[in-house]
Design a protein around this motif. Sequence first.
Motif, PDB file in Angstrom:
ATOM      1  N   VAL A 307       0.823  -1.210   0.000  1.00 28.54           N
ATOM      2  CA  VAL A 307       0.000   0.000   0.000  1.00 28.54           C
ATOM      3  C   VAL A 307       0.857   1.260   0.000  1.00 28.54           C
ATOM      4  CG1 VAL A 307      -1.929  -1.151   1.129  1.00 28.54           C
ATOM      5  CG2 VAL A 307      -0.180  -0.022   2.529  1.00 28.54           C
ATOM      6  N   ASP A 308       2.184   1.084   0.118  1.00 30.25           N
ATOM      7  CA  ASP A 308       3.080   2.236   0.096  1.00 30.25           C
ATOM      8  C   ASP A 308       4.474   1.776  -0.323  1.00 30.25           C
ATOM      9  OD1 ASP A 308       4.250   1.027   2.352  1.00 30.25           O
ATOM     10  OD2 ASP A 308       3.047   2.216   3.735  1.00 30.25           O
ATOM     11  N   ARG A 309       5.403   2.712  -0.405  1.00 32.72           N
ATOM     12  CA  ARG A 309       6.757   2.383  -0.841  1.00 32.72           C
ATOM     13  C   ARG A 309       7.549   1.611   0.203  1.00 32.72           C
ATOM     14  NH1 ARG A 309       8.737   8.028  -3.794  1.00 32.72           N
ATOM     15  NH2 ARG A 309       7.164   8.006  -5.477  1.00 32.72           N
ATOM     16  N   ALA A 310       7.046   1.563   1.425  1.00 31.83           N
ATOM     17  CA  ALA A 310       7.742   0.844   2.499  1.00 31.83           C
ATOM     18  C   ALA A 310       7.355  -0.629   2.544  1.00 31.83           C
ATOM     19  CB  ALA A 310       7.451   1.501   3.844  1.00 31.83           C
ATOM     20  N   GLY A 311       6.546  -1.070   1.588  1.00 31.26           N
ATOM     21  CA  GLY A 311       6.182  -2.484   1.525  1.00 31.26           C
ATOM     22  C   GLY A 311       5.180  -2.919   2.566  1.00 31.26           C
ATOM     23  N   ASN A 312       4.406  -1.996   3.095  1.00 27.29           N
ATOM     24  CA  ASN A 312       3.373  -2.353   4.062  1.00 27.29           C
ATOM     25  C   ASN A 312       2.160  -2.947   3.351  1.00 27.29           C
ATOM     26  OD1 ASN A 312       4.540  -1.415   6.641  1.00 27.29           O
ATOM     27  ND2 ASN A 312       4.479   0.605   5.651  1.00 27.29           N
ATOM     28  N   LYS A 313       1.479  -3.857   4.049  1.00 26.55           N
ATOM     29  CA  LYS A 313       0.311  -4.536   3.490  1.00 26.55           C
ATOM     30  C   LYS A 313      -0.890  -4.304   4.401  1.00 26.55           C
ATOM     31  CE  LYS A 313       3.354  -6.293   0.655  1.00 26.55           C
ATOM     32  NZ  LYS A 313       3.477  -7.689   0.236  1.00 26.55           N
ATOM     33  N   ALA A 314      -2.082  -4.353   3.804  1.00 29.89           N
ATOM     34  CA  ALA A 314      -3.303  -4.117   4.571  1.00 29.89           C
ATOM     35  C   ALA A 314      -4.344  -5.171   4.243  1.00 29.89           C
ATOM     36  CB  ALA A 314      -3.854  -2.728   4.282  1.00 29.89           C
ATOM     37  N   LEU A 315      -5.087  -5.567   5.267  1.00 29.55           N
ATOM     38  CA  LEU A 315      -6.244  -6.436   5.111  1.00 29.55           C
ATOM     39  C   LEU A 315      -7.477  -5.649   5.532  1.00 29.55           C
ATOM     40  CD1 LEU A 315      -4.792  -9.661   6.746  1.00 29.55           C
ATOM     41  CD2 LEU A 315      -5.540  -9.493   4.379  1.00 29.55           C
ATOM     42  N   GLY A 316      -8.523  -5.724   4.744  1.00 29.15           N
ATOM     43  CA  GLY A 316      -9.739  -5.020   5.114  1.00 29.15           C
ATOM     44  C   GLY A 316      -9.669  -3.542   4.787  1.00 29.15           C
ATOM     45  N   ASN A 317     -10.270  -2.737   5.645  1.00 29.16           N
ATOM     46  CA  ASN A 317     -10.408  -1.302   5.413  1.00 29.16           C
ATOM     47  C   ASN A 317      -9.102  -0.582   5.736  1.00 29.16           C
ATOM     48  OD1 ASN A 317     -11.185   1.335   5.136  1.00 29.16           O
ATOM     49  ND2 ASN A 317     -12.971   1.187   6.480  1.00 29.16           N
ATOM     50  N   SER A 318      -8.318  -0.281   4.718  1.00 34.08           N
ATOM     51  CA  SER A 318      -7.010   0.346   4.946  1.00 34.08           C
ATOM     52  C   SER A 318      -7.133   1.788   5.419  1.00 34.08           C
ATOM     53  CB  SER A 318      -6.170   0.291   3.668  1.00 34.08           C
ATOM     54  OG  SER A 318      -6.820   0.972   2.612  1.00 34.08           O
ATOM     55  N   SER A 319      -8.311   2.408   5.248  1.00 38.55           N
ATOM     56  CA  SER A 319      -8.479   3.795   5.686  1.00 38.55           C
ATOM     57  C   SER A 319      -8.442   3.920   7.202  1.00 38.55           C
ATOM     58  CB  SER A 319      -9.795   4.363   5.145  1.00 38.55           C
ATOM     59  OG  SER A 319     -10.910   3.714   5.731  1.00 38.55           O
ATOM     60  N   LEU A 320      -8.597   2.803   7.909  1.00 37.42           N
ATOM     61  CA  LEU A 320      -8.559   2.819   9.371  1.00 37.42           C
ATOM     62  C   LEU A 320      -7.162   2.526   9.914  1.00 37.42           C
ATOM     63  CD1 LEU A 320     -11.871   0.880  10.150  1.00 37.42           C
ATOM     64  CD2 LEU A 320     -11.474   3.347  10.308  1.00 37.42           C
ATOM     65  N   ILE A 321      -6.200   2.305   9.023  1.00 35.36           N
ATOM     66  CA  ILE A 321      -4.845   1.943   9.442  1.00 35.36           C
ATOM     67  C   ILE A 321      -3.927   3.156   9.288  1.00 35.36           C
ATOM     68  CG2 ILE A 321      -2.879   0.420   9.012  1.00 35.36           C
ATOM     69  CD1 ILE A 321      -4.914  -1.586   7.801  1.00 35.36           C
ATOM     70  N   VAL A 322      -3.231   3.495  10.371  1.00 30.75           N
ATOM     71  CA  VAL A 322      -2.292   4.617  10.364  1.00 30.75           C
ATOM     72  C   VAL A 322      -0.914   4.086  10.744  1.00 30.75           C
ATOM     73  CG1 VAL A 322      -1.713   6.867  11.330  1.00 30.75           C
ATOM     74  CG2 VAL A 322      -4.121   6.223  11.020  1.00 30.75           C
ATOM     75  N   ARG A 323       0.088   4.387   9.913  1.00 31.06           N
ATOM     76  CA  ARG A 323       1.452   3.934  10.187  1.00 31.06           C
ATOM     77  C   ARG A 323       2.397   5.121  10.141  1.00 31.06           C
ATOM     78  NH1 ARG A 323      -0.478   0.257   6.234  1.00 31.06           N
ATOM     79  NH2 ARG A 323      -0.532  -1.949   6.826  1.00 31.06           N
ATOM     80  N   ASP A 324       3.416   5.069  10.996  1.00 29.67           N
ATOM     81  CA  ASP A 324       4.468   6.086  10.962  1.00 29.67           C
ATOM     82  C   ASP A 324       5.792   5.403  11.295  1.00 29.67           C
ATOM     83  OD1 ASP A 324       5.850   8.480  10.820  1.00 29.67           O
ATOM     84  OD2 ASP A 324       5.368   9.059  12.882  1.00 29.67           O
ATOM     85  N   GLY A 325       6.758   5.520  10.387  1.00 25.46           N
ATOM     86  CA  GLY A 325       8.044   4.877  10.611  1.00 25.46           C
ATOM     87  C   GLY A 325       7.945   3.367  10.618  1.00 25.46           C
ATOM     88  N   VAL A 326       7.115   2.830   9.732  1.00 20.36           N
ATOM     89  CA  VAL A 326       6.845   1.389   9.693  1.00 20.36           C
ATOM     90  C   VAL A 326       7.136   0.865   8.290  1.00 20.36           C
ATOM     91  CG1 VAL A 326       5.072  -0.400   9.937  1.00 20.36           C
ATOM     92  CG2 VAL A 326       5.066   1.583  11.475  1.00 20.36           C
ATOM     93  N   ALA A 327       7.765  -0.305   8.202  1.00 20.70           N
ATOM     94  CA  ALA A 327       8.029  -0.943   6.911  1.00 20.70           C
ATOM     95  C   ALA A 327       7.746  -2.437   7.016  1.00 20.70           C
ATOM     96  CB  ALA A 327       9.475  -0.723   6.482  1.00 20.70           C
ATOM     97  N   GLY A 328       7.251  -3.009   5.920  1.00 28.31           N
ATOM     98  CA  GLY A 328       7.072  -4.458   5.839  1.00 28.31           C
ATOM     99  C   GLY A 328       6.001  -5.029   6.735  1.00 28.31           C
TER     100      GLY A 328
END
Length: 383
Positions: A307-328
């Motif tokens: 879902v971003d350049r850091a290789g993070n993945k999301a299941l379900g509603n990604s609009s409820l997921i907030v990441r900062d300084g997170v990869a993979g």
Amino acid sequence: MDLLCRYAGRMDDLRSAFDGFTAIIPAGGAGTRLWPLSRQDRPKFLLDLLGSGRSLLQATVDRMDGLCAPDRIFVVTGGAHAPAVRAQVPSVAHNVLVESAPRDSMAAIGLAAAVVHHRHGPTVVGSFAADHVIRGLDEFHETVRQAIEAAHHGYLVTIGIPATRPSTAFGYVRSGEKLSDQPGSRARHVEAFKEKPDAETAMQYLATGKYRWNAGMFVVRTDVLLGHLQRIKPEMHDILTQLATVWDTDGRDEAMSRLWPQLEKVPIDVAIAEPVAAEGKAAIVLAGFGWDDVGDFNSLAALLPSVDRAGNKALGNSSLIVRDGVAGSIVSASAGRVVAVLGLDDVVVIDTPDAVLVTTRARAQAVKDIVTMVAADVPDAPV
């Protein structure tokens, strides 16, 4: 015109190869390494884990299109899951075979093979798990075609997946000499089936270039399979053939309650594949399609788009997921609330209404152990 003729001829060859072919789809297991998404009452094969709009079971049935007609697809599942299975795949609802209790893959596949044999006589059947992901449909169909061809010659055929890493999560198959000199044939003799190895042994397997992962896909004639059972596991053979005889009668339920608990609980690899390979009667077709058993959150993450350049993945509603300084990471917000992750790489966060899992992708295989602890330590645990 020549190209069209060759294509038409190829389609005729495929249709001829698949005539009468019957698919058996074992749909069992709780998928505990994907807890808390996968539960005993809602196992992973009933879930849409890839966001495709189709559950893994539905995708497996879809994959059979072009191999066999709906009336030639059998699903073997437990009583608790049978209503959901029939609801998800109504086109094969008439061929859902219900186990009274789990007895492992030999009983499940053997029951379906015996029922098919009783109804249709000797038939080539193929078993394909309900909870695997396959990429490359044309290549999958071609691999199955080659497996059917070998099965017609009396072999118990497995489909070997390229071993891309020294995994300790899968069994292995050692391939031998070519079965045929026909151009394009990928069928080989099986030298041995190997149980899940330790890391050092897995590395040795890969170094030889002879080993493939055992994905549990088998293609065989029903008379051949039942013949092997009669020689190697005669008690199991007798029970399964008795059940097949009464399956389409009013005596099914009584026979199941009386006979099914007597069946040995054993996987098909141990019951039949290993001894048959030792006799030189097993074959392997080397597969070129993509395959994954979606065995844990690490493997699931590898199948999902980033879902971003850091290789993070999301299941379900990604609009409820907030990441900062997170990869993979792989994060699920299926409970409908915000999930925030700060400064953690390769983390797994699975939020459901009644349970939350937090681990790392490196420890994904150990989720099964924590589920055991939850079941033991938490009253009325949501497992």
